[in-house]
Design an enzyme around this catalytic site. Structure first.
Site, PDB file in Angstrom:
ATOM      1  N   CYS A 112       0.901  -1.111   0.236  1.00 14.34           N
ATOM      2  CA  CYS A 112      -0.340   0.034  -0.065  1.00 14.34           C
ATOM      3  C   CYS A 112       0.919   1.136   0.178  1.00 14.34           C
ATOM      4  CB  CYS A 112      -0.873  -0.056   1.287  1.00 14.34           C
ATOM      5  SG  CYS A 112      -2.037  -1.422   1.155  1.00 14.34           S
ATOM      6  N   HIS A 245      -3.627   7.387   1.913  1.00 16.48           N
ATOM      7  CA  HIS A 245      -3.931   5.773   1.370  1.00 16.48           C
ATOM      8  C   HIS A 245      -5.072   5.597   1.777  1.00 16.48           C
ATOM      9  CE1 HIS A 245      -4.120   1.416   0.916  1.00 16.48           C
ATOM     10  NE2 HIS A 245      -3.764   1.234   2.133  1.00 16.48           N
ATOM     11  N   ASN A 275     -10.045  -0.462  -0.431  1.00 16.62           N
ATOM     12  CA  ASN A 275      -8.556  -0.272  -0.393  1.00 16.62           C
ATOM     13  C   ASN A 275      -8.039  -0.881  -1.708  1.00 16.62           C
ATOM     14  OD1 ASN A 275      -5.734  -0.777   0.361  1.00 16.62           O
ATOM     15  ND2 ASN A 275      -6.105  -1.382   2.334  1.00 16.62           N
TER      16      ASN A 275
END
Length: 318
Positions: A112, A245, A275
């Site tokens: 990520c 993020h 996500n």
């Protein structure tokens, strides 16, 4: 010499899986998912849609936005944890699909945090004179790693891609970046499966200790963001936008609070695509630019954390 973002682009697969539809497959509900994560839906790649396909579409849109032709590009970096294949790199595949050849193209794997890692590498290469026009992409097909019977993970992730065109410029662009990693936490968030003699050894699914991730992420993101601001000599009050993020709305809100930033200054897209790992920051950045919120001359702070743990932050003038 600066490396300046000349254009942004993104791509989300056509198929949308809402929380309500997901609740028909696993023991969960829209209220349970949304209240804990802020996620309302996620996009899933088609059966014949590879990570490189999504990366290509995001890159092409970024090139159009940057008013740049493909033959001007002399560097491609793809941040991904879900490459098309073990090798060659997804970046080499994207390079070929763009009809290009001869210059560096490689992948960065920091999950990520991959996009901030890749952007930092491209920035350094441009400032050193090794490149003048880079396409930096975050692209993921995380649906390949999801166990649809595990409601602790399958509700969180989605597929997509985002990209920026980074060019050498005499005008201020990327002002500072800080990258961090700590392998002692590698078992908290992982997908341990790997190929061995033609077979998958270990679990191929994403595993996450959600509570431990949350506890570490909020403090780590706030600290690295402050370090980046200090390196650039910029006060927190002078940040126009935070583009974090997009993992969990609670983490985003807690990080903004630690930085004393109003949520009015935060780009949030996690509700729309969940996500998407390395793709989430460039997806949110492109949304901020195309919606007219992020404007030329403004100061933007990016930050992300992923398995490893690996985390980092980039500050730039748009």
């Amino acid at each position: 010499m600066y490396a300046r973002i000349a254009g942004t682009g993104s791509y989300l697969p056509e198929h949308i899986l809402t929380n309500a539809a997901l609740a028909e497959r696993v023991d969960t509900s829209d209220e349970w998912i949304a209240s804990r994560t802020g996620i309302r839906q996620r996009h899933l790649a088609a059966d014949n849609e590879a990570t490189s396909d999504m990366a290509l579409k995001a890159a092409e849109r970024a090139l159009v936005a940057a008013e740049t032709t493909a033959d001007e590009v002399d560097l491609i970096i793809v941040a991904t944890t879900t490459p098309d294949q073990s090798f060659p790199s997804t970046a080499c595949t994207v390079q070929d699909k763009l009809g290009l050849h001869g210059f560096p193209a490689f992948d960065v794997q920091a999950v990520c945090a991959g996009f901030v890692y890749a952007l930092s590498v491209a920035d350094a290469m441009i400032k050193s004179g090794a490149a003048r026009c880079a396409v930096v992409i975050g692209a993921e097909r995380l649906s390949n790693l999801l166990n649809w019977e595990d409601r602790t993970t399958c509700v969180l992730f989605g597929d997509g891609a985002g990209a920026v065109v980074l060019k050498a410029s005499s005008e201020p662009g990327i002002l500072a970046s800080k990258l961090r990693a700590d392998g002692r936490y590698r078992d908290i968030l992982k997908a341990p499966g790997h190929l061995k003699q033609g077979q998958i050894e270990g679990s191929p699914w994403i595993y996450m200790d959600g509570g431990a991730v949350f506890k570490f992420a909020v403090r780590a993101l706030a600290d690295v963001a402050k370090e980046t601001l200090e390196a650039a000599g910029i006060d927190q009050a002078d940040v126009d936008w935070l583009v974090p993020h997009q993992a969990n709305l609670r983490i985003i809100e807690s990080t903004a609070k630690h930085l004393h930033l109003s949520m009015d200054k935060v780009i949030v897209t996690v509700d729309k695509h969940g996500n998407t790992s390395a793709a989430s920051i460039p997806l949110a950045l492109d949304e901020g630019v195309r919606s007219g919120r992020i404007k030329r001359g403004q100061t933007v702070l990016l930050e992300g954390i992923g398995g490893g743990f690996a985390w980092g932050s980039v500050l730039f003038k748009y």
